[in-house]
Design a protein around this motif. Sequence first.
Motif, PDB file in Angstrom:
ATOM      1  N   ASN A 717       0.852  -1.193   0.000  1.00 45.87           N
ATOM      2  CA  ASN A 717       0.000   0.000   0.000  1.00 45.87           C
ATOM      3  C   ASN A 717       0.893   1.251   0.000  1.00 45.87           C
ATOM      4  O   ASN A 717       1.722   1.432   0.904  1.00 45.87           O
ATOM      5  N   VAL A 718       0.743   2.085  -1.030  1.00 42.65           N
ATOM      6  CA  VAL A 718       1.476   3.357  -1.123  1.00 42.65           C
ATOM      7  C   VAL A 718       0.443   4.470  -0.977  1.00 42.65           C
ATOM      8  O   VAL A 718      -0.469   4.594  -1.816  1.00 42.65           O
ATOM      9  N   VAL A 722       1.638  10.665  -3.836  1.00 43.10           N
ATOM     10  CA  VAL A 722       2.136  10.014  -5.047  1.00 43.10           C
ATOM     11  C   VAL A 722       1.084  10.209  -6.132  1.00 43.10           C
ATOM     12  O   VAL A 722      -0.066  10.592  -5.861  1.00 43.10           O
ATOM     13  N   LYS A 724      -0.356   7.866  -8.069  1.00 40.26           N
ATOM     14  CA  LYS A 724      -1.450   6.872  -8.036  1.00 40.26           C
ATOM     15  C   LYS A 724      -1.441   6.159  -6.686  1.00 40.26           C
ATOM     16  O   LYS A 724      -0.932   5.036  -6.549  1.00 40.26           O
ATOM     17  N   PRO A 725      -1.916   6.812  -5.660  1.00 45.45           N
ATOM     18  CA  PRO A 725      -1.919   6.163  -4.340  1.00 45.45           C
ATOM     19  C   PRO A 725      -2.856   4.950  -4.337  1.00 45.45           C
ATOM     20  O   PRO A 725      -3.837   4.905  -5.058  1.00 45.45           O
ATOM     21  N   THR A 727      -3.054   0.354  -3.559  1.00 49.72           N
ATOM     22  CA  THR A 727      -2.360  -0.928  -3.459  1.00 49.72           C
ATOM     23  C   THR A 727      -1.749  -1.274  -4.800  1.00 49.72           C
ATOM     24  O   THR A 727      -2.416  -1.200  -5.847  1.00 49.72           O
ATOM     25  N   VAL A 728      -0.479  -1.645  -4.746  1.00 46.73           N
ATOM     26  CA  VAL A 728       0.204  -2.094  -5.943  1.00 46.73           C
ATOM     27  C   VAL A 728       0.689  -3.516  -5.722  1.00 46.73           C
ATOM     28  O   VAL A 728       1.025  -3.905  -4.598  1.00 46.73           O
ATOM     29  N   ALA A 739       8.539   0.145  -5.726  1.00 48.19           N
ATOM     30  CA  ALA A 739       7.136   0.322  -5.363  1.00 48.19           C
ATOM     31  C   ALA A 739       6.693   1.757  -5.559  1.00 48.19           C
ATOM     32  O   ALA A 739       5.557   2.024  -5.991  1.00 48.19           O
ATOM     33  N   SER A 743       3.766   3.274  -8.274  1.00 49.34           N
ATOM     34  CA  SER A 743       2.613   4.098  -7.909  1.00 49.34           C
ATOM     35  C   SER A 743       2.645   5.453  -8.596  1.00 49.34           C
ATOM     36  O   SER A 743       1.918   6.382  -8.219  1.00 49.34           O
TER      37      SER A 743
END
Length: 828
Positions: A717-718, A722, A724-725, A727-728, A739, A743
Amino acid sequence: MKGASFSRRLTRPVAGFTLLAYVALAHPAPLLAQRRVPAAAPRSSEAAYTLGGGDRIRLDIFNVPEYAGEYQVLVDGTLNLPVIGSVIVRGMTIAQATRMISAKYAPYVRRPIVTLSLVAARPLKIGVSGEVNRPGSYSIPLAEGRQFPSVTQAVTLAGGTTQSANVRAVQIRRRQSNGRQQTINVNLSQLLQTGSLAPDITLRDGDTVFIPTLTAINPARSRELATASFAGQPTAPLKIAVVGEVSRPGPYTVAPDTSTPERPAKAPTLTRAIQVAGGITPSADIRNVQIRRPSKSGRLQAIAVNLSQLLRAGDLTQDITLQDGDTVFIPTARNISPAESNELASASFAADRTQPLNLIVVGEVSRPGPYTLAPDNNGNGDKPTKPPTLTRAIQVAGGITPSADIRNVQIRRATRSGAVRSMSVNLSQLLRAGDRTQDVLLQDGDTIFIPTANSISPAESNELASASFAAERSGPLKIAVVGEVSRPGPHTVAPESTSPDKPTKPPTLTRAIQVAGGITPSADIRNIQIRRPTRNGSTQAIAVNLWQLLRQGDITQDLILQDGDTVFIPTAQNISSSEARQLAALSFAADKTQPLSIAVVGEVSRPGPYTVAAADNPNTPDQGGKAPTLTRAIQLAGGITANADIRQIQVRRATRNGDEKAIAVNLWQLLQEGDLTQDIILQEGDTISVPTATNLNAAEATQLATSSFSPDKIRVNVVGEVQKPGTVEVPPNTPLNQALLASGSFNNRARRRSVDLIRLNPNGTVSKRPVQVDFTQGINEKNNPTLRNNDVIVVGRSNIATISDTVGTVLSPVGGIFSLFNFFRIFN
């Protein structure tokens, strides 16, 4: 009652009577018409007939024909007669009734002369009890001209006497007119031995015939009684039991012998019953046969029979006639010689020689093991079959080897009592002296042991080697396989033939295990038991160690089975991962291609129940499926988490006896040393528990993340500033910088120098630490650490963004035309 007819009848001959009176005075003489003739007294052995309800009689009065006629005695024992009305005649004899009726007519008829005769007797009601086949009450009609029934006729009507009847003490119980009971003792044995009809007395209505039970029975008298005309009918089949030394002990229905239609049926005898039960075995003690017979009184009689006298002296009295309910017991002989064994086997009531025998031949033979031996008719259908003998069994086993000691051959024979008898046979006498008694007739279950000679000469070796014979073995076995096998239960195991030109291989232990689906990985193959039932109902236990077969090639452990065996595979007390994997790879292990229902819990991505199928290798599809393993199950559950302790994995396994065994697995050895024994093969119902690690260093976490049983992707989770905040999903061991780039990297409000890394620790705590961001750095714990599943990266705001957001919040009531941030941008 004196009417006109009576007056005329009495007054007309007055003058004549007066004249006769003078003549009588001058010449006195009796008048025959006026004399009473008394009834003939019955014989002392036969009581006079007494009247009762149902009798039809005729009444005649001399010179009074209008009163004559036939009258029926009513059920209450009375007669309705003219003039005198109802009179009671029940219990009276004809003479007594005549005198009573004459007295009743005396007031109406001068000196009446009454004649009373029995026209039709009533049916007699007779009771028969004791040792007869159908005791009870019987009604016997008496037709015109038929005599009253006798004792033997009543007994025959009741099904005849049983073999336990004491015909010397038959009792006739008869009720007298005074109410007392009279007992008449009859000895019917006199009728059988001398032909005297005196004991066979006639019966009367209400009589009871009682036949007592013999206290002791000898075969001669039993046979005499069985042939009597009043014995039970020989045409009825008998329900008996034959136990002991017979081929097929148990209950039987034995029908009479009707082999000769022109002769009457022959009642079932002792030898006939033994034949129906398959015949005696060569271990039978026919000198002490016992027949246990229940009597009508409830007692059990024991009849001793010596069938040896029948064979040697022709004493047919020993072949006694049986009766319904008999139990024939053939005991086991304590000692038996080859000659006696052959004598018994050749008797007419011996076991059927046409039936195959199950034998075991061991020792110095070419193909030792169990065999089914059929009789030999030498290919001539017109000659009787030759019963299986010792030499025939050796021939079927491939013949003796040149090392055999044929002077000390042993035949071990299981008796019905459970004991094992050993018979010594010297086949050297058969070869050199032609002693045929040494070629013993065999019986089912015999074990032939050919020992090894201590020393043997070339001549003897050549002499022995000349016997070379072989035979085909056939016939499936019905056995049970229980315990740690895939499909426990009863099974039919057929012999195995590797090629049409070779004899079939008898079913062995490993073959039976394969038929039962193979052993499970929990099996203890060091302590297998074969439970073998004996004839007396006990069970023999044979211990087998298949581990010796695997490690040392000890083929003797692959035991040859016999019909009725139960194979028990116990559960191992302690199961190591290496042995579990080794057991799963055996030829008699469970089928590896079947899908398994298991459960995976603990530190895996998706804990829960799963169905694990055999994994196909796409590179080598012709090699078949790969057995479901521990790592395969973990992969299906999404792989282990970063907190997994792979050193302490447990596989909990339910055994067949209901217990649960735990197998400790260390997958770290699989990763570090390539120990494939740790990747154990699973079985149906396993539960895999992956515990949580208490301490986990970064190096180990990195290595775990790259393992095949870790997830292919991890979720990070970012949040914060950012592009595109959210979950990646990134590969395991992805660094922090990767990571951030995934994001969309920082936006223009982000604090670019550092981020916060939040991580859930294995002990349940949450840690937070700042990480200095440097996109030029490689993977390192300080600036670019590797991430774990469910890590959270927080990107904070820059100072300008923070001040701008604060001023905007303060100035929001006044208006939001320009934010302080836009104000500063004017001067840039």
